[in-house]
Design an enzyme around this catalytic site. Structure first.
Site, PDB file in Angstrom:
ATOM      1  N   PHE A   1      -4.111   4.730   2.149  1.00 33.35           N
ATOM      2  CA  PHE A   1      -3.056   3.719   1.994  1.00 33.35           C
ATOM      3  C   PHE A   1      -3.330   2.783   0.825  1.00 33.35           C
ATOM      4  O   PHE A   1      -2.409   2.145   0.319  1.00 33.35           O
ATOM      5  CB  PHE A   1      -2.983   2.826   3.249  1.00 33.35           C
ATOM      6  CG  PHE A   1      -2.561   3.524   4.500  1.00 33.35           C
ATOM      7  CD1 PHE A   1      -1.227   3.602   4.850  1.00 33.35           C
ATOM      8  CD2 PHE A   1      -3.491   4.104   5.349  1.00 33.35           C
ATOM      9  CE1 PHE A   1      -0.819   4.240   6.001  1.00 33.35           C
ATOM     10  CE2 PHE A   1      -3.096   4.747   6.505  1.00 33.35           C
ATOM     11  CZ  PHE A   1      -1.757   4.815   6.837  1.00 33.35           C
TER      12      PHE A   1
ATOM     13  N   LYS B   1       1.089  -2.565  -4.729  1.00 37.20           N
ATOM     14  CA  LYS B   1       2.412  -2.052  -4.336  1.00 37.20           C
ATOM     15  C   LYS B   1       3.613  -2.883  -4.779  1.00 37.20           C
ATOM     16  O   LYS B   1       4.729  -2.605  -4.362  1.00 37.20           O
ATOM     17  CB  LYS B   1       2.453  -1.909  -2.825  1.00 37.20           C
ATOM     18  CG  LYS B   1       2.364  -3.246  -2.100  1.00 37.20           C
ATOM     19  CD  LYS B   1       2.894  -3.180  -0.689  1.00 37.20           C
ATOM     20  CE  LYS B   1       2.852  -4.531  -0.025  1.00 37.20           C
ATOM     21  NZ  LYS B   1       3.355  -4.558   1.309  1.00 37.20           N
TER      22      LYS B   1
ATOM     23  N   SER C   1       6.038   7.245  -1.613  1.00 39.59           N
ATOM     24  CA  SER C   1       7.153   6.310  -1.494  1.00 39.59           C
ATOM     25  C   SER C   1       8.459   6.980  -1.904  1.00 39.59           C
ATOM     26  O   SER C   1       8.468   7.905  -2.732  1.00 39.59           O
ATOM     27  CB  SER C   1       6.876   5.125  -2.430  1.00 39.59           C
ATOM     28  OG  SER C   1       8.052   4.393  -2.649  1.00 39.59           O
ATOM     29  N   ALA C   2       9.544   6.451  -1.360  1.00 40.00           N
ATOM     30  CA  ALA C   2      10.878   6.921  -1.757  1.00 40.00           C
ATOM     31  C   ALA C   2      11.119   6.703  -3.245  1.00 40.00           C
ATOM     32  O   ALA C   2      12.003   7.340  -3.821  1.00 40.00           O
ATOM     33  CB  ALA C   2      11.934   6.175  -0.949  1.00 40.00           C
TER      34      ALA C   2
ATOM     35  N   TYR D   1       4.720   0.947 -10.884  1.00 39.13           N
ATOM     36  CA  TYR D   1       4.311   1.209  -9.493  1.00 39.13           C
ATOM     37  C   TYR D   1       4.828   2.574  -9.042  1.00 39.13           C
ATOM     38  O   TYR D   1       4.074   3.420  -8.548  1.00 39.13           O
ATOM     39  CB  TYR D   1       4.818   0.109  -8.552  1.00 39.13           C
ATOM     40  CG  TYR D   1       4.772   0.545  -7.102  1.00 39.13           C
ATOM     41  CD1 TYR D   1       3.558   0.658  -6.428  1.00 39.13           C
ATOM     42  CD2 TYR D   1       5.940   0.891  -6.408  1.00 39.13           C
ATOM     43  CE1 TYR D   1       3.502   1.099  -5.110  1.00 39.13           C
ATOM     44  CE2 TYR D   1       5.894   1.329  -5.099  1.00 39.13           C
ATOM     45  CZ  TYR D   1       4.677   1.433  -4.459  1.00 39.13           C
ATOM     46  OH  TYR D   1       4.623   1.883  -3.156  1.00 39.13           O
TER      47      TYR D   1
ATOM     48  N   LYS E   1       2.911   6.437  -8.006  1.00 35.64           N
ATOM     49  CA  LYS E   1       3.118   7.295  -6.817  1.00 35.64           C
ATOM     50  C   LYS E   1       3.467   8.711  -7.253  1.00 35.64           C
ATOM     51  O   LYS E   1       2.960   9.682  -6.705  1.00 35.64           O
ATOM     52  CB  LYS E   1       4.232   6.717  -5.935  1.00 35.64           C
ATOM     53  CG  LYS E   1       3.880   5.394  -5.278  1.00 35.64           C
ATOM     54  CD  LYS E   1       2.788   5.586  -4.244  1.00 35.64           C
ATOM     55  CE  LYS E   1       2.250   4.287  -3.712  1.00 35.64           C
ATOM     56  NZ  LYS E   1       1.009   4.398  -2.972  1.00 35.64           N
TER      57      LYS E   1
ATOM     58  N   ARG F   1      19.436  -0.019   2.305  1.00 39.47           N
ATOM     59  CA  ARG F   1      18.138   0.649   2.387  1.00 39.47           C
ATOM     60  C   ARG F   1      17.918   1.211   3.787  1.00 39.47           C
ATOM     61  O   ARG F   1      18.539   0.776   4.758  1.00 39.47           O
ATOM     62  CB  ARG F   1      16.992  -0.354   2.089  1.00 39.47           C
ATOM     63  CG  ARG F   1      16.964  -0.844   0.641  1.00 39.47           C
ATOM     64  CD  ARG F   1      16.615   0.271  -0.328  1.00 39.47           C
ATOM     65  NE  ARG F   1      16.598  -0.180  -1.719  1.00 39.47           N
ATOM     66  CZ  ARG F   1      17.656  -0.156  -2.535  1.00 39.47           C
ATOM     67  NH1 ARG F   1      18.826   0.291  -2.092  1.00 39.47           N
ATOM     68  NH2 ARG F   1      17.561  -0.552  -3.783  1.00 39.47           N
TER      69      ARG F   1
ATOM     70  N   ASP G   1      16.939  -1.341  -9.742  1.00 36.71           N
ATOM     71  CA  ASP G   1      17.290  -1.236  -8.322  1.00 36.71           C
ATOM     72  C   ASP G   1      18.489  -0.307  -8.158  1.00 36.71           C
ATOM     73  O   ASP G   1      19.423  -0.334  -8.968  1.00 36.71           O
ATOM     74  CB  ASP G   1      17.654  -2.608  -7.739  1.00 36.71           C
ATOM     75  CG  ASP G   1      16.430  -3.347  -7.228  1.00 36.71           C
ATOM     76  OD1 ASP G   1      15.321  -2.778  -7.296  1.00 36.71           O
ATOM     77  OD2 ASP G   1      16.597  -4.492  -6.752  1.00 36.71           O
TER      78      ASP G   1
HETATM   79  N1  LIG Z   1       5.283  -1.545   2.210  1.00 31.99           N
HETATM   80  C1  LIG Z   1       6.153  -0.769   1.602  1.00 31.99           C
HETATM   81  O1  LIG Z   1       7.326  -1.111   1.473  1.00 31.99           O
HETATM   82  C2  LIG Z   1       5.731   0.577   1.074  1.00 31.99           C
HETATM   83  C3  LIG Z   1       6.728   1.530   0.772  1.00 31.99           C
HETATM   84  C4  LIG Z   1       6.327   2.768   0.253  1.00 31.99           C
HETATM   85  C5  LIG Z   1       4.980   3.058   0.051  1.00 31.99           C
HETATM   86  N2  LIG Z   1       4.048   2.106   0.344  1.00 31.99           N
HETATM   87  C6  LIG Z   1       2.630   2.408   0.099  1.00 31.99           C
HETATM   88  O2  LIG Z   1       1.923   2.356   1.323  1.00 31.99           O
HETATM   89  C7  LIG Z   1       0.596   1.897   1.108  1.00 31.99           C
HETATM   90  C8  LIG Z   1       0.325   0.727   2.027  1.00 31.99           C
HETATM   91  O3  LIG Z   1       1.291  -0.273   1.776  1.00 31.99           O
HETATM   92  P1  LIG Z   1       1.238  -1.684   2.500  1.00 31.99           P
HETATM   93  O4  LIG Z   1       2.610  -2.201   2.544  1.00 31.99           O
HETATM   94  O5  LIG Z   1       0.444  -1.592   3.744  1.00 31.99           O
HETATM   95  O6  LIG Z   1       0.445  -2.505   1.395  1.00 31.99           O
HETATM   96  P2  LIG Z   1      -0.709  -3.605   1.568  1.00 31.99           P
HETATM   97  O7  LIG Z   1      -0.853  -4.268   0.265  1.00 31.99           O
HETATM   98  O8  LIG Z   1      -0.433  -4.437   2.754  1.00 31.99           O
HETATM   99  O9  LIG Z   1      -1.986  -2.678   1.882  1.00 31.99           O
HETATM  100  C9  LIG Z   1      -2.696  -2.031   0.851  1.00 31.99           C
HETATM  101  C10 LIG Z   1      -4.171  -2.375   1.045  1.00 31.99           C
HETATM  102  O10 LIG Z   1      -4.919  -1.738   0.010  1.00 31.99           O
HETATM  103  C11 LIG Z   1      -5.965  -2.619  -0.383  1.00 31.99           C
HETATM  104  N3  LIG Z   1      -6.393  -2.202  -1.720  1.00 31.99           N
HETATM  105  C12 LIG Z   1      -5.659  -2.161  -2.866  1.00 31.99           C
HETATM  106  N4  LIG Z   1      -6.410  -1.705  -3.874  1.00 31.99           N
HETATM  107  C13 LIG Z   1      -7.639  -1.423  -3.372  1.00 31.99           C
HETATM  108  C14 LIG Z   1      -8.855  -0.922  -3.917  1.00 31.99           C
HETATM  109  N5  LIG Z   1      -8.988  -0.633  -5.205  1.00 31.99           N
HETATM  110  N6  LIG Z   1      -9.920  -0.765  -3.093  1.00 31.99           N
HETATM  111  C15 LIG Z   1      -9.829  -1.071  -1.779  1.00 31.99           C
HETATM  112  N7  LIG Z   1      -8.713  -1.558  -1.210  1.00 31.99           N
HETATM  113  C16 LIG Z   1      -7.630  -1.727  -1.996  1.00 31.99           C
HETATM  114  C17 LIG Z   1      -5.345  -4.002  -0.281  1.00 31.99           C
HETATM  115  O11 LIG Z   1      -6.301  -5.024  -0.119  1.00 31.99           O
HETATM  116  C18 LIG Z   1      -4.449  -3.869   0.948  1.00 31.99           C
HETATM  117  O12 LIG Z   1      -5.124  -4.277   2.127  1.00 31.99           O
HETATM  118  C19 LIG Z   1       0.516   1.540  -0.378  1.00 31.99           C
HETATM  119  O13 LIG Z   1      -0.076   2.617  -1.062  1.00 31.99           O
HETATM  120  C20 LIG Z   1       1.954   1.377  -0.788  1.00 31.99           C
HETATM  121  O14 LIG Z   1       2.164   1.648  -2.146  1.00 31.99           O
HETATM  122  C21 LIG Z   1       4.402   0.888   0.868  1.00 31.99           C
END
Ligand SMILES: NC(=O)c1ccc[n+]([C@@H]2O[C@H](COP(=O)([O-])OP(=O)(O)OC[C@H]3O[C@@H](n4cnc5c(N)ncnc54)[C@H](O)[C@@H]3O)[C@@H](O)[C@H]2O)c1
Length: 373
Positions: free
Chosen positions: A121, A125, A165-166, A191, A195, A273, A335
């Protein structure tokens, strides 16, 4: 291998190695099979596990009987999440505060642990931040993934689930996204491109290493939080997603919500969305983990329906009884008007389907707000 009825597991903390006996599965009076015990002992490495989606998935993994290690550098989350996970599940995952860019530290982790799978994860983001910090986004997201890939290959952890991600769908003729669509065209921000690039890297790695099972989960728009309200979306700094902004407006920390554009070709003009409850999303990961297959398998995790930004705001106001001041501002470059998932593949192959509604997400958000004023 442990015998039926007596499961052992290796518990590895950052500083020590001890072997502890696990308590038997939660309902000792029920008959259980060796298969259950094997599931009980599987250890999953969750990168970004203190973050929003990661922490909710850790809860579901622990509830499903998996053993969990978390690695996170806390750049966008807090260590206190670990205690909240313990409060919810009665189990404490092992937490390593570490940067995935630190390859020697990762090596050490994989050397001392036997992982069944990695759920990746961790990543930066924020769409808007990625436009002002493109190097940081590409470096962090891509190099950390390469480091994880290196370890999975070297230590023969053959299962990897990646948070996609979408956004990889870019610009399409239809707002409904299918996994079979061409990706990578018309992605408007760094970003989204990280992905897309990571998906392509993982496809190349899979072609060269057919022993790997790689699952790409394309998330739509996660909202809500665990019904306890103990964990939720709590980004450091200015939030980018809509729900944390609504939360901050409700808390009086932000005066107004900005609605970007009301002249889209949608029923009320605001963007539509596919809002998915994060608990449903987290459960999608357990379903994916149980159905991992060799090669690269791709699934949309969404509800299959879309709601507009104004519908979300009005639902929040109706359920909470609280006004959410908002102003209509210009569209954000890049967007899209409407985007939603076709989740039929995940429904059919993973046996997973969303169960929760936007109303559930808002009710759970209010519980989070109650505990985090
Ligand atoms: N939230 C959304 O809307 C969404 C949508 C599509 C995809 N995503 C993807 O899902 C994943 C999780 O998203 P989220 O919303 O939980 O984000 P988030 O920011 O809450 O969680 C990501 C975590 O990764 C950690 N992190 C980032 N870089 C790091 C590194 N180099 N080493 C160690 N830790 C690191 C951050 O501290 C954070 O806790 C991400 O990859 C994001 O791109 C999220």
């Amino acid at each position: 291998m442990a015998e039926c009825g007596v499961a052992t597991r290796h518990h590895v903390s950052p500083t020590s190695v001890t072997i502890v006996k696990c308590a038997p599965p939660p309902t000792p009076t029920e008959a259980f099979s060796c298969h259950d015990i094997i599931t009980y002992m599987k250890k999953i490495l969750v990168t970004g596990g203190t973050g929003f989606i990661g922490s909710h998935t850790v809860v579901e993994l622990l509830n499903a009987g998996y053993d969990v290690d978390i690695i996170d550098n806390l750049c966008n989350s807090k260590a206190s999440v670990i205690d909240k996970i313990l409060e919810i599940t009665g189990k404490k995952p092992t937490f390593y505060q570490q940067d995935l860019l630190n390859q020697p530290a990762l090596d050490q982790l994989f050397q001392t642990n036997e992982y069944y799978a990695v759920m990746h994860f961790a990543g930066l983001k924020s769409v808007s931040e990625s436009q002002s910090k493109p190097y940081e986004y590409h470096h962090n997201n891509i190099v950390s993934t390469l480091n994880i890939i290196k370890c999975t290959l070297e230590y023969k952890v053959n299962r990897l689930i990646f948070s996609s991600s979408a956004t990889v769908y870019g610009t399409q003729d239809s707002p409904e996204c299918f996994e079979s669509m061409t990706t990578g065209q018309g992605i408007t921000n760094p970003y989204g491109r990280t992905k897309y690039f990571i998906e392509e890297i993982l496809k190349d790695v899979s072609a060269g290493h057919p022993e790997l099972s790689i699952t790409l989960l394309r998330y739509f728009n996660p909202i809500g939080n665990h019904p306890s309200g103990l964990i939720g979306e709590d980004p450091n700094g200015i939030p980018n997603n809509i729900m944390p902004v609504i939360i901050r407006v409700a808390q009086g920390k932000i005066a107004k919500l900005k609605v970007f554009g009301n002249d889209y070709d949608t029923p009320d003009g605001t963007g539509q969305r596919d809002f998915i409850h994060v608990v449903d999303l987290a459960k999608g990961h357990i379903a994916a983990l149980k159905h991992m297959q060799k090669g690269v398998n791709i699934y949309n995790l969404g509800t299959g329906t879309a709601n507009s930004v104004l519908e979300l705001i009005y639902s929040f106001e109706r359920i909470s009884g609280q006004k959410i001041p908002y102003e209509i501002v210009d569209r954000r470059p890049g967007d899209l008007g409407a985007v939603w998932a076709n989740p039929a593949k995940a429904n059919a192959e993973l046996g997973w389907k969303t169960q929760l509604t936007i109303e559930d997400a808002i009710t759970d958000t209010l519980q989070y707000l109650k505990l985090h004023q």
